[in-house]
Every structure is written in structure tokens, then in C-alpha cells.
Design a protein around this motif. Structure first.
Motif, PDB file in Angstrom:
ATOM      1  N   GLU A 158       0.818  -1.215   0.000  1.00  0.00           N
ATOM      2  CA  GLU A 158       0.000   0.000   0.000  1.00  0.00           C
ATOM      3  C   GLU A 158       0.855   1.270   0.000  1.00  0.00           C
ATOM      4  O   GLU A 158       0.383   2.343  -0.366  1.00  0.00           O
ATOM      5  CB  GLU A 158      -0.895   0.031   1.235  1.00  0.00           C
ATOM      6  CG  GLU A 158      -1.962  -1.046   1.281  1.00  0.00           C
ATOM      7  CD  GLU A 158      -2.768  -0.945   2.554  1.00  0.00           C
ATOM      8  OE1 GLU A 158      -3.942  -0.540   2.473  1.00  0.00           O
ATOM      9  OE2 GLU A 158      -2.220  -1.244   3.630  1.00  0.00           O
ATOM     10  N   PRO A 256      -4.019   1.490   8.576  1.00  0.00           N
ATOM     11  CA  PRO A 256      -4.319   1.483   7.138  1.00  0.00           C
ATOM     12  C   PRO A 256      -3.647   2.631   6.394  1.00  0.00           C
ATOM     13  O   PRO A 256      -3.508   3.739   6.908  1.00  0.00           O
ATOM     14  CB  PRO A 256      -5.848   1.622   7.107  1.00  0.00           C
ATOM     15  CG  PRO A 256      -6.300   1.056   8.402  1.00  0.00           C
ATOM     16  CD  PRO A 256      -5.229   1.422   9.400  1.00  0.00           C
ATOM     17  N   ALA A 257      -3.263   2.340   5.160  1.00  0.00           N
ATOM     18  CA  ALA A 257      -2.533   3.319   4.357  1.00  0.00           C
ATOM     19  C   ALA A 257      -3.313   4.609   4.186  1.00  0.00           C
ATOM     20  O   ALA A 257      -2.735   5.700   4.204  1.00  0.00           O
ATOM     21  CB  ALA A 257      -2.193   2.725   2.995  1.00  0.00           C
ATOM     22  N   GLU A 258      -4.650   4.513   4.024  1.00  0.00           N
ATOM     23  CA  GLU A 258      -5.410   5.733   3.794  1.00  0.00           C
ATOM     24  C   GLU A 258      -5.325   6.684   4.984  1.00  0.00           C
ATOM     25  O   GLU A 258      -5.343   7.907   4.813  1.00  0.00           O
ATOM     26  CB  GLU A 258      -6.871   5.409   3.463  1.00  0.00           C
ATOM     27  CG  GLU A 258      -7.619   4.613   4.516  1.00  0.00           C
ATOM     28  CD  GLU A 258      -7.513   3.117   4.292  1.00  0.00           C
ATOM     29  OE1 GLU A 258      -8.358   2.393   4.848  1.00  0.00           O
ATOM     30  OE2 GLU A 258      -6.594   2.689   3.555  1.00  0.00           O
TER      31      GLU A 258
END
Length: 283
Positions: A158, A256-258
């Protein structure tokens, strides 16, 4: 870099000044019918009461970012920057990293050294050779290496496009890049937002410092500075067995990447610190 693992911490940044109330030993009697005022709670900066801020670890504004004070619970015992008599064998101007005791020394001309607490990952512990600082970056970006992407694509894939510099970046406020000759070793001495990792080991990562400490060290060490890794037997002989084995291994924390990209986008100049309001991550 071999790997990094950090946890970004929620912080609210407040400003203010401490108030001091002087009480006379011979106060006049107050009539029983008089109302009494309630003392206001002590003001805080980044969740730390002003009276508890440790010297050298207070609020820092740097390049448009605001770093909150380091809470004193993370600064106990050896986990604090100090100028000490140097206990090792290296020459002045050298950085000696004791990855077993989780300490880093910058040796001075007069036989003293600046001692810093560090955190180190499994990859950092594999370092056994001398290196040289050949690159220095403020608020560096980070991109996983090809080896990291091949080894753990589910973790690093990611982030293949890289994470921009800022409060959400796993390299923190500064990075010192370690080379052997002209070859980048992918080891770094860098900042971190994972305060609990300092003085401990992680499942991943290089050599981490409090952001406050790496900001202190960064302008003082020139390019070409030698970095020596102290072996375990010397660590025991110099620091004692208890210190040579201090700390514990922390489990990896993934975000998480986001969340990381959103935090990075919001954290930097010209706006301050939205990333301090989200849980952080790094390798």
C-alpha cells in the motif's frame, strides 16, 4: 531501510502560561459567609501539565509542524538525553550505538558524550559493522525498499508510492542515512512518533530516537561522521548486564494506508498538526 514499525499518538496541542499563586503564612481571617474561589486546573500543552514538562522535551515548532512535549512517563531513568562521562572506547566525533542497551553516544573532545535513548527493531539489531553518515534530511519522506515489498507485499504494498515527510511519516522529524563506502545500507538513525518504542525493541525498524533528540543531534553531527555498533559483550562490560538487556520487544502495529496518507496530507506546512489527532504508523 530494512523495516519500520511505529505507532502515531493522538495529541491535542494547547498553548498557555502557568499561573502561580502565592499564599501568605499570615492570611487575614475570611468571614464564614464569604464565598471562596476554586483554583483553576493547571494548563496543559499537548496533554502534559506545564509543571511536568521535562527540560529539552517541550513544545517544538519546526518548519510549520508542531511537536507536542514528550510526556514524562516516557522519560524515566535512562530514557532522557544527558551529557555524561563517556564510558566507551571510541574517539571524539564518533557516534557509538549500543543497540542492546538501547543507548546512543555522541563522543565529545573532553571525554564526555551526549547519551540518547533509542528504540531498535529486529533489523537494527542485525547491524554489526561500522557505517558513515553520508546524507541528512529534515522531515524526510519514506518509501519501502524492493526487498520489503517482495518480502511482505501485504504490509508494504500500500505504501509503494512512498509516504511524504511530516508528522505521519515513520522517519519522524529527521533522518541520518548510514552508508558503507558509497553503498546505502538502508539503515537510518531517525525520529519516531512511537514514544513507547524508545528504550525497547520492535519487530521491525532501524534506530529510532525521540523527535526532540534527533532534532537536537541533527545539526551537530557533520556528514562523514562515523557510526560504530557496540557488540553485546562490550555492552555487558560497559553498561552492566541489566542495562545491556533492558527493554522488551513490542508487537508490530499497523494502521491502514489511507489513514497515513490523509494524516500526512493534513499535517504539514502551512497548516499545523492534524496528524497529531490520528493514530500514527511507521516502519
Amino acid at each position: 531501510m530494512k523495516s519500520h514499525s511505529t505507532a502515531l499518538t493522538r495529541r491535542r496541542l494547547l498553548t498557555g502560561a502557568a499561573a502561580m499563586t502565592a499564599l501568605s503564612a499570615c492570611a487575614a481571617r475570611v468571614p464564614s459567609s464569604a464565598s471562596t474561589s476554586t483554583l483553576s486546573p493547571e494548563q496543559q500543552i499537548g496533554g502534559v501539565p506545564i509543571s511536568q514538562i521535562v527540560d529539552g522535551y517541550g513544545l517544538i515548532e519546526d518548519a510549520g509542524y508542531r511537536l507536542p512535549p514528550v510526556p514524562p512517563k516516557y522519560l524515566q531513568g535512562l530514557n532522557r538525553r544527558a551529557l555524561v562521562p563517556y564510558p566507551g572506547y571510541e574517539s571524539a566525533g564518533t557516534i557509538e550505538a549500543d543497540l542492546h542497551a538501547k543507548l546512543l553516544y555522541w563522543v565529545q573532545d573532553d571525554g564526555s558524550a551526549w547519551r540518547f535513548p533509542v528504540g531498535v527493531g529486529r533489523q537494527g539489531l542485525s547491524m554489526s559493522y561500522d557505517t558513515t553518515i553520508k546524507r541528512k534530511e529534515k522531515w524526510p519522506s519514506w518509501t519501502p525498499t524492493q526487498n520489503m515489498l517482495r518480502r511482505e507485499p501485504e504490509v508494504y504494498g500500500e505504501f509503494a508510492g512512498g509516504v511524504p515527510g511530516g508528522l505521519a511519516n515513520p522517519l519522524g522529524a529527521r533522518a541520518l542515512y548510514l552508508y558503507q563506502g558509497s553503498r546505502d545500507t538502508y539503515y537510518r538513525i531517525h525520529g519516531t512518533n512511537d514514544l513507547a518504542s524508545i528504550g525497547n525493541s520492535g519487530s521491525a525498524g532501524c534506530i529510532r530516537m525521540f523527535n526532540h533528540d534527533v532534532i537536537f543531534l541533527f545539526p551537530k553531527v557533520p556528514l562523514g561522521t562515523k557510526v560504530v555498533i557496540r557488540d553485546y559483550s562490550d555492552s555487558v562490560a560497559i553498561e552492566g548486564e541489566a542495562v545491556a538487556n533492558r527493554g522488551y520487544e513490542q508487537p508490530a502495529t499497523r494502521v491502514p494506508a489511507e489513514e497515513i496518507y490523509a494524516a500526512a496530507a493534513e499535517s504539514g506546512p502551512p497548516q499545523f498538526g492534524a496528524a497529531s489527532n490520528v493514530e500514527s504508523f511507521g516502519y
